[in-house]
Design an enzyme around this catalytic site. Structure first.
Site, PDB file in Angstrom:
ATOM      1  N   CYS A 341       0.896  -1.151   0.000  1.00  0.00           N
ATOM      2  CA  CYS A 341       0.000   0.000   0.000  1.00  0.00           C
ATOM      3  C   CYS A 341       0.929   1.195   0.000  1.00  0.00           C
ATOM      4  O   CYS A 341       1.753   1.312  -0.910  1.00  0.00           O
ATOM      5  CB  CYS A 341      -0.949  -0.027   1.186  1.00  0.00           C
ATOM      6  SG  CYS A 341      -0.173  -0.459   2.763  1.00  0.00           S
ATOM      7  N   TRP A 345       2.216  -1.233   6.016  1.00  0.00           N
ATOM      8  CA  TRP A 345       1.984  -1.767   7.367  1.00  0.00           C
ATOM      9  C   TRP A 345       0.533  -1.680   7.805  1.00  0.00           C
ATOM     10  O   TRP A 345       0.214  -2.078   8.904  1.00  0.00           O
ATOM     11  CB  TRP A 345       2.926  -1.110   8.383  1.00  0.00           C
ATOM     12  CG  TRP A 345       2.957   0.408   8.391  1.00  0.00           C
ATOM     13  CD1 TRP A 345       1.903   1.244   8.266  1.00  0.00           C
ATOM     14  CD2 TRP A 345       4.110   1.231   8.545  1.00  0.00           C
ATOM     15  NE1 TRP A 345       2.305   2.527   8.328  1.00  0.00           N
ATOM     16  CE2 TRP A 345       3.654   2.572   8.513  1.00  0.00           C
ATOM     17  CE3 TRP A 345       5.466   0.972   8.730  1.00  0.00           C
ATOM     18  CZ2 TRP A 345       4.531   3.661   8.644  1.00  0.00           C
ATOM     19  CZ3 TRP A 345       6.322   2.051   8.866  1.00  0.00           C
ATOM     20  CH2 TRP A 345       5.853   3.381   8.814  1.00  0.00           C
TER      21      TRP A 345
END
Lengths: 665, 565
Positions: A341, A345
């Site tokens: 992303c 995380w």
């Protein structure tokens, strides 16, 4: 967790406090407020009901406009308990707010509860389990997947967190790749989070994870491109691999302007690039705020419309949908996937963990689920302390990312009731303790930080605590070798199959939750069965003993009776017969028989609103039956052994043992 | 009229049928395409797939009366019929020619809309030998009376046979329970003052507090403010000293004027001084039908704004309202001093819904399988709920008379919500409720035929058809309908009525869309756990007895010290 008030350090006491009923604002109960160094405790005058609120769980303290009864204060917690206290004296109210502000807003890790002396946990955990948390080594989990092998190897390149401080110190990478490629790839990825192995499927397809590339508008990195080729090559079954960016495309585009961005399909050979739009932490935070408001207005007749507007279930759907995409790629198309992303995380952790859970039945066991959380969340650096607001810091970092993962798992439990070893209560309690700061497990933002804080030495592990209460968390409907618990799970993500998690968001609203909880009575039934099985063994033993006694009496001396059918002991009758008989008689008295006889109640109670100590049960309350009288006891009665006349069935220890065995295999 | 007149083409070959089925492996809905021939019989549409060496022959049987709506889609290239069933199943049928399509469409339109009760399925598909009179006489008012008043002598109530020939009130049963002090003449007067002759009768008597529920239809006040002394007397006599009477009028107060102008009305406080009137709105059956259609539409076309659509269907509003009103009644009856007369317009729909729900909350008996069947017989069938009219069409269709309204479906959903909240207190399970739903619309059994007892007697249902309860009571079937976790709960149950507490009835409304297999597995596991538990309990009992005997023997033989005994 409730303690004894005598054992707690009371700072101050506030009298003449009223608690407004959640479902009916006209109903108010009078009581006392105690402020201890760790808790806010409300004790009702009439019913003696107690409400214990950890300061660390307090989310907001809101002073409402003065009313004729006094000053109302609304306290909301992170585990969705809302209490409206009305305090008669304005000065008391100020004291309360002051103490709460002082204690519920720690700014340093060492102020957190888990670093404090905790006699309660000490009693509970020191004797039985110790430092179980050490057992979660990344290596052993990868060994379970058959690693290292000729395709994948372990690298110590990050042993001092020198490449990436938010990754674990052990990483699994393609065996064919050189260190300098890894090094350069790390330099090209946001925060050094280079592509590394998350899960290896038996078919050779891998799930790898990383952060976004620092590509900007047209930057590229030869080594990073090579690393992806190496990953692709580990899987002989597919000529290409997927790179999944879990962000909405527009967000990824915006990142380009800051020198970040996403992989250019033309630079990387044989990759298929996909955007899947899971929204960012800020959108999720706002959505949860709306959801909580929606759940809170219990008289709300347009609840469903409000629920639609929160878009919460739409976000949950997006996470599950993405995970299903990963599962289909890996399991059905034998194709490896690299997921990222922005920093890799949040959304990456959600989808990689969920995809693993769908793919591998091991992660649906209690032990496996803990390993999964350790690996994908704790070791790969989900910023728990930032996202959960453990310290009083930046509000904008807080977001219910891990809670969403738990909710996704809950949605799966709902669809596949026999596929998980753990139950809903496990998820609810896990959710609570991720925020409670009582245990060190979720403190800090990455492994390095936890090492620096000496979490392992200074705090208790949540997993140990859970292990001591394992009876609360077993799903009685789990069928280990059925179709659904053995295969890939394929959830239905159509919106009507996703449900509002009432027992979490309205956990403490007893008026909203069902009066009779199905899974509790099934649990009771299965514990009752195992208790009675133990008991029948005891009865059999007693019968056999009596039979032998009668037999001994009947037979003349010097006759040898073969008692080998009795598995418990073998007696040869000889000259010493008399002595033997005497000692045997001594062993077995009528008293003993009658005690054994009454040691268990056949029909246990299946539902109750209160414990025998009048403590009301909430939806996720721990409940255990006393095997002797069949009554249901609350956690504190069980723990403190306060009510000595009750006995918590002996089978539980054996149960623990059996469970440990199954985990070990 | 003969069935054969309606069937022009008894058989069409080369037909394609599409339906959605569940692929369990992938947990996905897939469209199944079948090729074969269509056969039309007097009661069934039967599709048989072409014989194929690879696949076994498949048959799809569709009862004509289960068809809710038909949509014809004939273009130059396609001759398609969409068949929507009352149980929410949808089929698409492709015909080889427009002619076949039109002909079958025409036949099905007539066959699926037959209004003559005598031509309905239950009269044709059962053998006489299966008919069991006992099941037809499952309910008797004498039994109810005995249950309400174990001691007849001290009772203030009696059974009246005034309606023996169904003349006083065609929709009432032959016998009704009324206050002892009221003679039959007064009942006749009262019946003339009440819509459809439905004078106040006893519906439920709560022994624990001596409170009760009466029900009736609206009084016919009319614009010249008529009154009926006898009617007033019934209510006056019924109410014991120390009790507060409530007339629960299930219509909004704002609508009462309209009711009066149409010749209806309400109990005025002047004429019924002991009774307090409370107006509570419930959607009428025709509004409920619209709600139901919207609900099913949301379930079938659910891609966007599902929850919003659910909300606007108002189905949950209706559930909440029904549970809330019965909750209030149960609370008054059990915890306070209230006695009730319930009615709306004619007392055929919502009146029965509220009164039967209140009984389920109050009366543990009605939460058993037999008790629940008794409740359906007493409060719905014998109370004259017009089953034939209300369930002629389901969510996709409606007749021009617009008499449809799924009041009983709402009742079943409310009961299911209660079953979910009190998963141990009901002897029957969800499958039983779904079975009732299915038989409501189309059935091989005669139980739900006609609109009241009068009609059922004229049709001779009890000698010509089999009772649904015969099917239920069959040893094999009854197992399917029992809740394995059931434990007698003698208390009143207090449901939660927040929207969060309610759930969509997925196993019914989404039955052809969701995969029920994982949940069936869980249900089986529960049955297994209960069975194992029972076995071990039996074993323990046996061992305990054995131990006691051995103990005795040992004491007699003097080998066991009995001093402490």
């Amino acid at each position: 967790m409730k303690l004894d008030l005598e054992e707690s350090n009371v700072i101050t006491k506030i009298e003449n406090v009223q608690l407004e009923d959640r479902s009916n604002s006209k109903i108010k109960t009078a009581g006392l407020l105690y402020l201890t160094i760790s808790h806010l405790v409300f004790i009702e005058t009439n019913s003696k009901r107690e409400i214990w609120i950890y300061y660390s769980l307090i989310n907001s303290i809101e002073k409402l406009p003065l009313s004729i009864n006094g000053s109302p204060i609304l306290i909301r917690t992170k585990h969705f308990l809302n209490c409206l206290f009305i305090i008669s004296k304005e000065r008391d109210c100020q004291t309360l707010v002051q103490v709460l502000n002082q204690y519920s807003r720690p700014t340093k890790y060492h102020e957190l509860l888990c670093f404090r002396e905790n006699s309660h946990l000490k009693k509970l955990l020191d004797s039985t389990h110790k430092n179980n948390q050490q057992i979660y080594h990344l290596e052993s989990e990868y060994a379970r997947m058959g690693l290292p092998n000729n395709k994948w190897t372990m690298t110590n390149l990050n042993s001092d967190y020198q490449i990436c401080d938010t990754y674990p110190n052990v990483l699994f990478v393609p065996a064919s790749v050189e260190d300098k490629i890894l090094q350069s790839s790390a330099n090209f990825r946001s925060r050094g989070r280079l592509p590394v192995l998350s899960y290896l499927h038996p078919n050779g397809a891998s799930l790898t994870r990383c952060s976004q590339p620092l590509s900007g508008f047209n930057g590229r990195c030869d080594e990073d491109e090579q690393l992806l080729q190496h990953i692709l090559m580990t899987n002989e079954n597919s000529k290409f691999m997927y790179v999944v960016d879990t962000r909405p495309k527009i967000n990824a585009m915006a990142n380009k302007a800051q020198g970040k961005g996403y992989e250019n399909e033309t630079n990387y050979k044989n990759i298929q690039f996909h955007f899947i739009g899971i929204e960012n932490i800020h959108v999720m935070r706002n959505s949860l705020d709306k959801l909580v408001k929606c759940a809170d207005s219990s008289s709300n007749s347009s609840f469903l419309t409000e629920l639609e507007k929160t878009e919460w279930l739409k976000h949950i759907k997006a996470i599950i949908d993405t995970s299903v995409f990963l599962v289909e790629a890996i399991n059905d198309q034998n194709t490896s996937v690299l997921v990222h992303c922005s920093d890799g995380w949040d959304r990456t952790a959600q989808t990689c963990a969920l995809a693993s859970l769908l793919l591998d039945p091991y992660y649906r066991s209690i032990h496996g689920f803990q390993v999964l959380i350790e690996k994908e969340w704790l070791l790969f650096g989900h910023k728990f302390s930032h996202r959960c607001g453990h310290l009083f810091e930046n509000d904008k970092e807080i977001s219910p990312i891990f809670s969403q993962f738990l909710e996704c798992v809950w949605q799966l439990q709902l669809q596949f009731p026999c596929a998980f070893e753990f139950n809903e209560t496990y998820l609810i309690k896990l959710h609570e303790h991720v925020y409670s700061c009582q245990f060190g497990t979720f403190i800090g933002n990455c492994q390095k930080e936890r090492n620096d804080l000496k979490i392992n030495e200074l705090t208790y592990s949540l997993w140990d605590y859970f292990q001591s209460k394992i009876y609360d968390f077993i799903n009685p409907l789990y069928i280990p070798n059925s179709f659904y618990s053995n295969s890939v799970l394929r959830p239905d993500t159509r919106i009507f199959s996703l449900k509002f998690w009432r027992s979490l968001y309205n956990r403490f609203d007893s008026a909203i939750n069902p009066s009779e909880k199905l899974i509790d009575s099934v649990s009771m039934l299965s514990y009752n069965t195992s208790s009675l099985q133990e008991y029948s063994k005891l009865l059999e033993k007693r019968c056999a003993q009596l039979k032998k006694l009668i037999q001994l009496n009947k037979n003349d001396e010097n006759v040898l009776i073969d008692l080998s059918e009795d598995d418990f002991e073998k007696i040869e009758i000889s000259d010493k017969n008399e002595n033997e008989k005497k000692s045997f008689e001594k062993k077995l008295t009528l008293d003993e028989i009658s005690i054994d006889f009454n040691s268990i109640d056949l029909n246990w109670k299946s539902t109750r609103k209160n414990c025998v100590c009048y403590e009301p049960f909430d939806f996720a309350s721990s409940k255990l039956n006393c095997s002797r009288c069949g009554e249901i006891l609350c956690e504190r009665c069980v723990e403190n052994g306060k009510y000595v006349s009750h006995s918590i069935s002996p089978h539980l220890e054996q149960f623990n043992f059996e469970l440990a065995k199954s985990n070990g295999s | 009229m003969d069935f054969m007149d309606l069937i022009e083409m008894p058989r069409v070959d080369n037909v394609k049928v599409y339906r959605q089925i569940q692929n369990y492996e992938l947990n996905q809905l897939v469209t199944q395409k079948l090729f074969g021939s269509l056969n039309l019989t007097s009661h069934h549409l039967i599709f048989i797939t072409q014989t194929d060496l690879q696949k076994p022959r498949e048959e799809i049987w569709i009862v004509h009366s289960s068809i809710d709506s038909l949509e014809k889609n004939v273009t130059e290239a396609k001759f398609q019929l969409m068949i929507k069933c009352k149980n929410f199943q949808i089929y698409f049928v492709d015909f080889p020619t427009a002619y076949c399509c039109n002909s079958i469409h025409k036949s099905l339109e007539s066959l699926s809309n037959l209004t003559t009760e005598n031509m309905k399925l239950p009269f044709f598909c059962q053998t006489i030998s299966k008919i069991n009179q006992e099941d037809w006489n499952f309910y008797s008012i004498e039994k109810s009376y005995k249950r309400f008043f174990p001691n007849e002598d001290s009772s203030e109530w009696r059974i009246s046979e005034i309606n023996n020939d169904f003349k006083i009130s065609p929709s009432y049963p032959k016998k009704v329970i009324v206050p002892k002090n009221i003679d039959d003449q007064a009942l006749i007067k009262s019946s003339q003052f009440r819509s459809m002759g439905r004078f106040p009768i006893l519906s439920y008597y709560h022994k624990k507090t001596n409170s009760f529920i009466l029900r009736s239809s609206q009084p016919l006040l009319g614009s010249n403010n008529k009154r009926c002394k006898e009617d007033e007397l019934i209510l006056k006599c019924a109410l014991p000293k120390g009790k507060q009477g409530y007339v629960y009028d299930l219509r909004d107060a704002s609508i009462l004027k309209t009711a009066v102008s149409k010749g209806g009305g309400y109990e005025t406080e002047v004429n019924y001084p002991l009774w307090k009137r409370i107006n509570k709105h419930m959607d009428r059956f025709d509004q409920l039908h619209i709600s139901y259609s919207k609900l099913i539409d949301a379930c079938i076309n659910s891609s966007t704004q599902f929850f919003y659509k659910l909300d606007t269907s108002a189905w949950f509003y209706n559930i909440r309202q029904a549970l809330y009103l019965s909750f209030l009644i149960a609370d008054e009856i059990h915890n306070k001093n209230g006695c009730f007369l319930i009615h709306g317009w004619d007392g055929l729909d919502n009146t029965l819904l509220i009164s039967s729900l209140a009984q389920i909350l109050l009366d543990p008996e009605s939460r058993t399988l037999d008790g629940f069947i008794d409740l359906i017989e007493r409060e719905w069938l014998h109370a004259g709920h017009p089953f034939s009219k209300r369930y002629f069409k389901s969510a996709f269709g409606i007749t021009p008379q617009k008499q449809e309204g799924p009041v009983f479906v709402l009742f079943l959903d409310c009961v299911r919500q209660l079953c979910e909240q009190f998963c141990l207190s009901f002897e029957f399970n969800e499958d039983f409720l779904i079975m009732l739903f299915d038989n409501l619309y189309t059935s091989e059994y005669g139980t739900f035929l006609g609109n009241n007892q009068n009609e059922r007697e004229q049709l001779l249902v009890s000698s010509r058809t089999v009772s649904l309860w015969t099917y239920v009571k069959n040893e094999e079937n009854i197992k399917k309908f029992i809740n394995p976790l059931y434990k007698i709960n003698d208390d009143v149950i207090w449901p939660s009525i927040f929207t969060q507490s309610l759930s969509l009835w997925s196993n019914l409304f989404l039955r052809f869309q969701i995969n029920s297999k994982p949940n069936d597995e869980a249900k089986k596991e529960i049955v297994k756990l209960v069975e194992t538990n029972l076995q071990v309990k039996i074993k323990v009992e046996k061992l305990r007895n054995e131990l006691l005997e051995l103990q005795k023997e040992a004491i007699d033989a003097g080998v066991l010290n009995s001093e402490n005994y």
